[in-house]
Design a protein around this motif. Structure first.
Motif, PDB file in Angstrom:
ATOM      1  N   LEU A 524       0.857  -1.180   0.012  1.00 36.87           N
ATOM      2  CA  LEU A 524       0.049   0.096   0.179  1.00 36.87           C
ATOM      3  C   LEU A 524       0.817   1.115  -0.042  1.00 36.87           C
ATOM      4  O   LEU A 524       1.799   1.194   0.568  1.00 36.87           O
ATOM      5  N   ARG A 525       0.302   2.340  -0.747  1.00 39.29           N
ATOM      6  CA  ARG A 525       1.161   3.651  -0.529  1.00 39.29           C
ATOM      7  C   ARG A 525      -0.068   4.610  -0.532  1.00 39.29           C
ATOM      8  O   ARG A 525      -1.153   4.483  -1.205  1.00 39.29           O
ATOM      9  N   GLY A 557      -3.441  -8.303  -4.248  1.00 37.58           N
ATOM     10  CA  GLY A 557      -4.566  -8.932  -5.022  1.00 37.58           C
ATOM     11  C   GLY A 557      -5.648  -9.194  -3.917  1.00 37.58           C
ATOM     12  O   GLY A 557      -6.501  -9.930  -4.275  1.00 37.58           O
ATOM     13  N   GLN A 558      -5.772  -8.634  -3.011  1.00 37.45           N
ATOM     14  CA  GLN A 558      -7.106  -8.643  -2.076  1.00 37.45           C
ATOM     15  C   GLN A 558      -7.299  -7.182  -1.356  1.00 37.45           C
ATOM     16  O   GLN A 558      -6.637  -6.381  -1.434  1.00 37.45           O
ATOM     17  N   GLU A 559      -8.484  -7.215  -1.178  1.00 40.29           N
ATOM     18  CA  GLU A 559      -9.118  -5.656  -0.659  1.00 40.29           C
ATOM     19  C   GLU A 559      -8.675  -5.706   0.563  1.00 40.29           C
ATOM     20  O   GLU A 559      -8.772  -6.573   1.468  1.00 40.29           O
ATOM     21  N   ASP A 606     -12.912   5.401   6.927  1.00 43.58           N
ATOM     22  CA  ASP A 606     -12.763   4.197   7.283  1.00 43.58           C
ATOM     23  C   ASP A 606     -12.984   3.609   5.757  1.00 43.58           C
ATOM     24  O   ASP A 606     -14.220   3.640   5.373  1.00 43.58           O
ATOM     25  N   LEU A 607     -12.078   3.300   5.104  1.00 45.57           N
ATOM     26  CA  LEU A 607     -12.150   2.791   3.459  1.00 45.57           C
ATOM     27  C   LEU A 607     -11.986   1.333   3.270  1.00 45.57           C
ATOM     28  O   LEU A 607     -11.101   0.732   4.013  1.00 45.57           O
ATOM     29  N   GLN A 608     -12.546   0.863   2.217  1.00 47.66           N
ATOM     30  CA  GLN A 608     -12.163  -0.530   1.658  1.00 47.66           C
ATOM     31  C   GLN A 608     -11.451  -0.178   0.167  1.00 47.66           C
ATOM     32  O   GLN A 608     -12.190   0.182  -0.512  1.00 47.66           O
ATOM     33  N   VAL A 609     -10.371  -0.534   0.349  1.00 48.53           N
ATOM     34  CA  VAL A 609      -9.317  -0.249  -1.107  1.00 48.53           C
ATOM     35  C   VAL A 609      -9.456  -1.575  -1.649  1.00 48.53           C
ATOM     36  O   VAL A 609      -8.804  -2.421  -1.206  1.00 48.53           O
ATOM     37  N   PRO A 610     -10.135  -1.330  -2.877  1.00 51.77           N
ATOM     38  CA  PRO A 610     -10.104  -2.788  -3.708  1.00 51.77           C
ATOM     39  C   PRO A 610      -8.629  -3.333  -4.118  1.00 51.77           C
ATOM     40  O   PRO A 610      -7.828  -2.450  -4.138  1.00 51.77           O
ATOM     41  N   ALA A 611      -8.630  -4.493  -4.489  1.00 48.54           N
ATOM     42  CA  ALA A 611      -7.311  -5.011  -4.915  1.00 48.54           C
ATOM     43  C   ALA A 611      -6.933  -4.556  -6.289  1.00 48.54           C
ATOM     44  O   ALA A 611      -7.842  -4.159  -7.153  1.00 48.54           O
ATOM     45  N   GLY A 612      -5.737  -4.192  -6.513  1.00 54.75           N
ATOM     46  CA  GLY A 612      -5.187  -3.559  -7.768  1.00 54.75           C
ATOM     47  C   GLY A 612      -5.568  -2.293  -8.017  1.00 54.75           C
ATOM     48  O   GLY A 612      -5.603  -1.691  -8.849  1.00 54.75           O
ATOM     49  N   ALA A 613      -5.975  -1.449  -6.735  1.00 53.13           N
ATOM     50  CA  ALA A 613      -6.471   0.160  -7.124  1.00 53.13           C
ATOM     51  C   ALA A 613      -5.188   0.906  -7.306  1.00 53.13           C
ATOM     52  O   ALA A 613      -4.781   1.302  -6.280  1.00 53.13           O
ATOM     53  N   GLY A 615      -2.926   3.571  -9.994  1.00 48.58           N
ATOM     54  CA  GLY A 615      -3.002   4.522 -11.071  1.00 48.58           C
ATOM     55  C   GLY A 615      -4.329   5.362 -11.041  1.00 48.58           C
ATOM     56  O   GLY A 615      -4.787   5.772  -9.972  1.00 48.58           O
ATOM     57  N   LEU A 616      -5.009   5.460 -12.271  1.00 49.11           N
ATOM     58  CA  LEU A 616      -6.334   5.985 -12.382  1.00 49.11           C
ATOM     59  C   LEU A 616      -7.380   5.298 -11.606  1.00 49.11           C
ATOM     60  O   LEU A 616      -8.257   5.937 -11.284  1.00 49.11           O
ATOM     61  N   ASN A 617      -6.947   4.025 -11.325  1.00 45.05           N
ATOM     62  CA  ASN A 617      -8.099   3.506 -10.295  1.00 45.05           C
ATOM     63  C   ASN A 617      -7.769   3.527  -8.700  1.00 45.05           C
ATOM     64  O   ASN A 617      -8.452   2.735  -7.988  1.00 45.05           O
ATOM     65  N   GLN A 618      -6.933   4.375  -8.553  1.00 45.45           N
ATOM     66  CA  GLN A 618      -6.692   4.629  -6.991  1.00 45.45           C
ATOM     67  C   GLN A 618      -7.692   5.044  -6.352  1.00 45.45           C
ATOM     68  O   GLN A 618      -8.640   5.843  -6.712  1.00 45.45           O
ATOM     69  N   SER A 619      -7.874   4.780  -4.826  1.00 40.01           N
ATOM     70  CA  SER A 619      -9.046   5.174  -4.148  1.00 40.01           C
ATOM     71  C   SER A 619      -8.691   6.642  -3.569  1.00 40.01           C
ATOM     72  O   SER A 619      -7.381   6.969  -2.996  1.00 40.01           O
ATOM     73  N   THR A 620      -9.396   7.807  -3.788  1.00 45.17           N
ATOM     74  CA  THR A 620      -9.262   8.962  -3.176  1.00 45.17           C
ATOM     75  C   THR A 620     -10.328   9.501  -2.422  1.00 45.17           C
ATOM     76  O   THR A 620     -11.508   9.325  -2.457  1.00 45.17           O
ATOM     77  N   VAL A 621     -10.053  10.586  -1.631  1.00 47.43           N
ATOM     78  CA  VAL A 621     -10.677  11.470  -0.758  1.00 47.43           C
ATOM     79  C   VAL A 621     -10.368  12.712  -0.990  1.00 47.43           C
ATOM     80  O   VAL A 621      -9.285  13.044  -0.700  1.00 47.43           O
ATOM     81  N   ASP A 622     -11.585  13.682  -1.523  1.00 47.46           N
ATOM     82  CA  ASP A 622     -11.152  14.964  -2.027  1.00 47.46           C
ATOM     83  C   ASP A 622     -12.124  15.726  -0.864  1.00 47.46           C
ATOM     84  O   ASP A 622     -13.284  15.649  -0.940  1.00 47.46           O
ATOM     85  N   TYR A 623     -11.446  16.633   0.004  1.00 50.74           N
ATOM     86  CA  TYR A 623     -12.111  17.249   0.998  1.00 50.74           C
ATOM     87  C   TYR A 623     -11.647  18.509   0.976  1.00 50.74           C
ATOM     88  O   TYR A 623     -10.778  18.999   0.423  1.00 50.74           O
ATOM     89  N   THR A 624     -12.646  19.712   1.493  1.00 48.57           N
ATOM     90  CA  THR A 624     -12.510  20.992   1.328  1.00 48.57           C
ATOM     91  C   THR A 624     -12.672  21.794   2.774  1.00 48.57           C
ATOM     92  O   THR A 624     -13.408  21.161   3.379  1.00 48.57           O
ATOM     93  N   ILE A 625     -11.865  22.525   3.266  1.00 44.92           N
ATOM     94  CA  ILE A 625     -11.777  23.263   4.501  1.00 44.92           C
ATOM     95  C   ILE A 625     -11.629  24.823   4.000  1.00 44.92           C
ATOM     96  O   ILE A 625     -11.239  25.210   3.146  1.00 44.92           O
TER      97      ILE A 625
END
Length: 641
Positions: A524-525, A557-559, A606-613, A615-625
């Motif tokens: 993970l990164r 290879g796993q969530e 609390d996130l579930q990051v899919p297997a192989g997520a 590049g463009l398929n990475q999991s993101t959180v966009d927030y604003t303050i």
């Protein structure tokens, strides 16, 4: 009539004769039980008395070097009445410990070899001198024979060869002797260092408890002798072993014990405790606090400038004095820890001087003997404890008076609150009885003893904090489902049998949760990026909006479940307004998080990051303050608390 009175007179005379005690019984007894505290230990010896009877002096010999004389106590068995207990020392020619005696024998053997070597070298010197005389005789004789024409060349050759052969042999033996002397001196120095470390000074003294007891009729009897020794302590440590499938964690709870009391504990019933051994059963006396008005002193003015520091110093004094009160002697290591002998004596003398004699109506005069707690053991130490306890009570009241006056006169806004953290005597007190007999020799290195092995179930997850690092760590939240309190200590963590790193375990009560780090998850990164920043002015204020993106990549290879953490700035006052405009995704609803972290501005998804997520398929959180503050000012950081 005289004949009739004779029997009665004989009985009267016999009853008036002095009673003679039986021959003394000398024994070491057997160390049967030990309770190790954090700084000292309570040792119990079983003493078998055989079939002795009547008034008998029992000498329990071989007490350790670090025994505290005032703690000696003899607990009588059935049919035994203890009359007195005292402590004594007597010099002996040879060290009483087997390991020291063995070293002494080795030292003497090396010294004997050095003496023999020195004698051989002396003989070599005598041989050299003899050869010199022989050379002089041979040279003179050869010259005389050469002049008279009767020189025997064969004889001269033989003598010359003999001299040179002898010189060669002597030179070789001298060289070997020098090498042997150097090696023997090195061995002697090493053995002497070992002995110095083992004995830490002169150990040719026998320490004994002398118990005078009435053993009654002749029959098998016994008693128990207990005493406190210093230089014994323990601390908790852990091995955390997580299964490869991350289904549970085996918590190996260990005790790291160091005991240098001077005696070996072999096959003893051992208990580990965080309490402070106490020989005082009564609570300290609370005196009334009388107050009046007066101009503040310079010392009081200084204390009010930093009330937190002043309170912390008083708390430290209070704990030290409370520890002292529970002990039998003012020179106990718990009381004098961090103090030299002069400082400890000065502190005790100051307490004694501030204690009115009327507060100790039943205590003896405070002389040097009692002030140092040096009254002889057993019953002798009882009076010293009474005096010390009364003096300590007065000291505790004096310190509490100063603390309350700080409350009345101080300004809490001038400093942070003084926290009453746990200490050896006033924190949590627990005891662990080891399930089987334990042996601990007296030595300087720490020895590891397992207290328990606890398989704990829990929830496994990953935690990512991109504002701090791009690494993602594995963690587990375990529930202490046992009835055992786990004390704070260092931990070594293993995952699937492989060492992954070190950490710490906090104090965890029964039923509480425990968060355990299991190392970095290299699959993970995580990253954090300020995507957009906009600033505008509204009235006299500046409004600044920040758009952040947090991104997680999963190369496995796993969530996986990940707790993604970030934070809002936390204003010190209402001069800055902070608003979470859009969290991007719902924040965690975990009750522990909401209770302990959300109020401090920490954000958690609390996130579930899919297997192989990736590049463009990475999991993101966009927030604003958004931050709003006086446009004439800028934001600066506050010191960490």
């Amino acid at each position: 009539m005289t004949a009739r009175l004779a029997p009665a007179l004989l009985v009267l005379l016999s009853s008036a004769l002095p009673l003679h005690a039986a021959d003394p019984i000398t024994t070491e007894g057997r160390v049967a039980a030990v309770t190790v505290y954090q700084g000292q230990a309570l040792v119990t010896r079983d003493v078998e008395l055989g079939d002795a009877g009547g008034l008998t002096e029992i000498v329990v010999t071989g007490l350790p070097e670090k025994v505290q004389p005032g703690s000696l106590y003899a607990e009588p068995g059935d049919g035994v009445v203890v009359r007195s207990v005292r402590y004594r020392t007597r010099p002996v020619e040879q060290d009483v410990r087997a390991e020291v005696r063995e070293l002494d024998e080795q030292l003497q053997a090396v010294r004997d070899k050095l003496n023999a070597n020195a004698r051989r070298r002396a003989l070599l010197g005598e041989r050299t001198e003899y050869l010199k005389k022989m050379e002089g005789f041979t040279t003179g004789t050869a010259n005389a024979e050469l002049k008279s024409g009767v020189l025997n060349a064969e004889t001269l050759k033989s003598l010359t060869e003999f001299v040179f052969t002898e010189r060669t042999e002597i030179a070789e033996q001298e060289l070997a002797s020098q090498v042997e002397e150097r090696e023997l001196n090195q061995e002697l120095e090493l053995l002497q260092r070992k002995r110095n470390v083992l004995t830490q000074g002169s150990a040719k003294t026998v320490r004994e408890a002398v118990v005078f007891a009435d053993l009654g009729e002749e029959a098998a009897k016994a008693l128990r002798l207990t005493y406190i020794v210093s230089d014994a302590t323990w601390s908790p440590s852990y091995n955390l072993r997580a299964d490869a499938d991350q289904s549970r964690v085996l918590v190996e709870y260990n005790a790291s014990i160091q005991q240098m009391s001077g005696e070996d504990w072999t096959d003893v019933d051992m208990t580990l405790s965080t309490a402070t051994p106490s020989l005082v059963a009564t609570a300290p006396r609370l005196d009334p606090l009388a107050i009046r008005l007066a101009a503040p002193t310079q010392q009081q003015i200084e204390a009010r400038r930093d009330i937190a520091k002043a309170k912390s110093e008083l708390l430290a004094q209070q704990r030290k004095l409370a520890n002292f009160r529970n002990l039998y002697a003012a020179d106990s290591p718990v009381f004098t820890e961090g103090l030299n002998a002069e400082a400890a004596d000065e502190l005790f003398s100051r307490q004694a001087a501030q204690t009115p004699a009327s507060s100790m109506p039943n205590a003896p005069a405070i002389s040097g003997e009692f002030r140092g707690g040096r009254a002889a053991g057993g019953f002798g130490g009882m009076y010293a404890s009474a005096a010390n306890g009364a003096i300590a009570d007065a000291g505790l009241n004096r310190i509490s008076n100063e603390m309350q006056l700080l409350d009345y006169n101080g300004d809490l806004s001038r400093g942070r609150r003084a926290e009453r953290g746990p200490s050896d005597s006033q924190g949590i007190s627990v005891s662990y009885t080891l399930p089987s007999a334990t042996s601990l020799p007296s030595r300087s290195d720490r020895q590891l003893i397992q207290i328990a092995a606890l398989p704990l179930e829990g929830q496994f997850y990953r935690i990512a904090t991109p504002v701090l690092t791009e690494f993602v760590y594995k963690e587990a939240m375990l529930i202490n489902s046992t009835d055992m309190v786990l004390l704070a200590g260092p931990a070594a963590t293993f995952l699937g049998g492989e060492f992954v790193g070190r950490g710490t375990v906090p104090t965890v009560a029964a039923g509480e949760s425990l968060h355990v780090g299991l190392g970095i998850d290299t699959s993970l990164r995580v990253s954090r990026e300020l995507v957009k920043k906009e600033s505008r002015t509204q009235g006299g204020n500046r409004l600044v909006t920040f758009d952040y993106q947090l991104a997680l990549e999963n190369f496995s290879g796993q969530e996986v479940d990940v707790r993604l953490m970030d934070r809002l700035p936390k204003p010190e006052s209402n001069e800055i307004k902070v608003t979470l405009v859009d969290p991007g995704k719902p924040l965690s609803e975990d009750q522990e998080y909401l209770k302990n972290q959300r109020k401090d501005g920490l954000l958690r998804w609390d996130l579930q990051v899919p297997a192989g997520a990736t590049g463009l398929n990475q999991s993101t959180v966009d927030y604003t303050i958004q931050l709003e503050y006086d446009k004439q000012l800028q934001i600066v950081g506050m010191p960490a608390k």
